[in-house]
Design a protein around this motif. Sequence first.
Motif, PDB file in Angstrom:
ATOM      1  N   LEU B 123      66.884  41.941   4.951  1.00  7.63           N
ATOM      2  CA  LEU B 123      66.364  41.641   3.610  1.00  7.63           C
ATOM      3  C   LEU B 123      67.421  41.892   2.533  1.00  7.63           C
ATOM      4  N   ILE B 124      68.329  42.800   2.800  1.00 10.24           N
ATOM      5  CA  ILE B 124      69.395  43.070   1.838  1.00 10.24           C
ATOM      6  C   ILE B 124      70.476  42.006   1.930  1.00 10.24           C
ATOM      7  N   HIS B 125      70.833  41.636   3.172  1.00  8.57           N
ATOM      8  CA  HIS B 125      71.990  40.745   3.340  1.00  8.57           C
ATOM      9  C   HIS B 125      71.641  39.265   3.301  1.00  8.57           C
ATOM     10  N   LYS B 126      70.353  38.937   3.517  1.00  5.65           N
ATOM     11  CA  LYS B 126      69.924  37.540   3.443  1.00  5.65           C
ATOM     12  C   LYS B 126      70.699  36.637   4.395  1.00  5.65           C
ATOM     13  N   GLU B 127      71.001  37.151   5.580  1.00  4.20           N
ATOM     14  CA  GLU B 127      71.624  36.306   6.598  1.00  4.20           C
ATOM     15  C   GLU B 127      70.638  36.205   7.753  1.00  4.20           C
ATOM     16  N   SER B 128      70.570  35.040   8.401  1.00  2.00           N
ATOM     17  CA  SER B 128      69.547  34.864   9.428  1.00  2.00           C
ATOM     18  C   SER B 128      69.814  35.795  10.611  1.00  2.00           C
ATOM     19  N   CYS B 129      68.758  36.042  11.364  1.00  2.00           N
ATOM     20  CA  CYS B 129      68.817  37.069  12.396  1.00  2.00           C
ATOM     21  C   CYS B 129      67.960  36.648  13.590  1.00  2.00           C
ATOM     22  N   SER B 130      68.476  36.889  14.786  1.00  2.00           N
ATOM     23  CA  SER B 130      67.729  36.526  15.990  1.00  2.00           C
ATOM     24  C   SER B 130      67.455  37.768  16.833  1.00  2.00           C
ATOM     25  N   ILE B 131      66.190  37.956  17.167  1.00  3.95           N
ATOM     26  CA  ILE B 131      65.790  39.112  17.969  1.00  3.95           C
ATOM     27  C   ILE B 131      65.420  38.620  19.372  1.00  3.95           C
ATOM     28  N   VAL B 132      65.947  39.295  20.380  1.00  5.02           N
ATOM     29  CA  VAL B 132      65.574  38.963  21.760  1.00  5.02           C
ATOM     30  C   VAL B 132      65.089  40.234  22.453  1.00  5.02           C
ATOM     31  N   HIS B 133      63.831  40.216  22.890  1.00  2.36           N
ATOM     32  CA  HIS B 133      63.296  41.341  23.664  1.00  2.36           C
ATOM     33  C   HIS B 133      63.347  40.964  25.142  1.00  2.36           C
TER      34      HIS B 133
END
Lengths: 75, 240
Positions: B123-133
């Motif tokens: 939320l601070i950096h505003k760069e997309s993010c991918s989570i893999v569980h």
Amino acid sequence: METKLLEIINTVLENRTNEKLTSLRPDMNLRYDIGFDSLDLAELTVRIEAEYDIDIFEEGIVNTIGEIFEKLNRK
Amino acid sequence: MNILITGISKGLGLETSELLLKNGCTVYGISRTKTEELNELMLKYPNELKWLQYDLGDIERIRQIIFKDWIGLNTPIHGLVNNAAIAYDDIITNLNLDLLEKMYRVNVFAPMMLTKFVIRQMLIHKESCSIVHLSSISVHTGYKGLSMYASTKGALEAFSKNTAREWGEIGVRSNCLVAGFMETEMSSALSDNQKNRIYQRTSLKKPVDLNSVAETILFLVSNKAKSITGQNIHVDNGTI
């Protein structure tokens, strides 16, 4: 502190291309007066935490600017 | 890309870390122990591989130690790979609450807290993010003795789907990689006979290849998967 908080709130407002605020009043409601939704409030929390190291939502919902000032002053 | 990955000292975590590094990622890797293989990888990538010794059962200090002291709030995180897990296997009538709670802390609560702080950082950096569980085929196909373990992975699958829905609009993707049985320490407690029976239940009749799982994780964290979210991707030799 008020100038810094105003700056943070205006940064979050940029998400919605809402008009920037020129000043803050303690009775301003974050949702109804400023127009934040839950994701904006999450961003607001994180930005305040980055600046002051306080999680304003940790103990429940915060509704107004005055309540934020109160939490920050308590530190 | 900065990728945070847990459980990197051996098995799939080590394999995935190496693959991410080979593909130019900076890896923030966490494990309880430093194995010889991990040490070798650290020597090979002294700048790109950052390692923290941490026991994810210690959930209360995740924010302070992992995010504030180690990664730092100024570093954007582009991927989170929740790989670390412990397996407490037994039949249900022997269920021990302490062991069950310990497994839930590492397999469920720690990944949820990591997700919380990765999204907050995002939320601070505003760069997309991918989570893999990392999930397990035991969620979808029953195995004797795995009900407790499978329940932790089922919890992650539900969490992942709802993460995708809740945070998609700001650029967070969340997927589960449903792995079949691999030849790792996780399945080393099984006898050869048990393993063979498990492999016979797959279409390809053999253990799942570690590298194939790692390659799929790399794909899911990369931009090539930018339209994929809220999914369970099976890499399980066709357990149908």
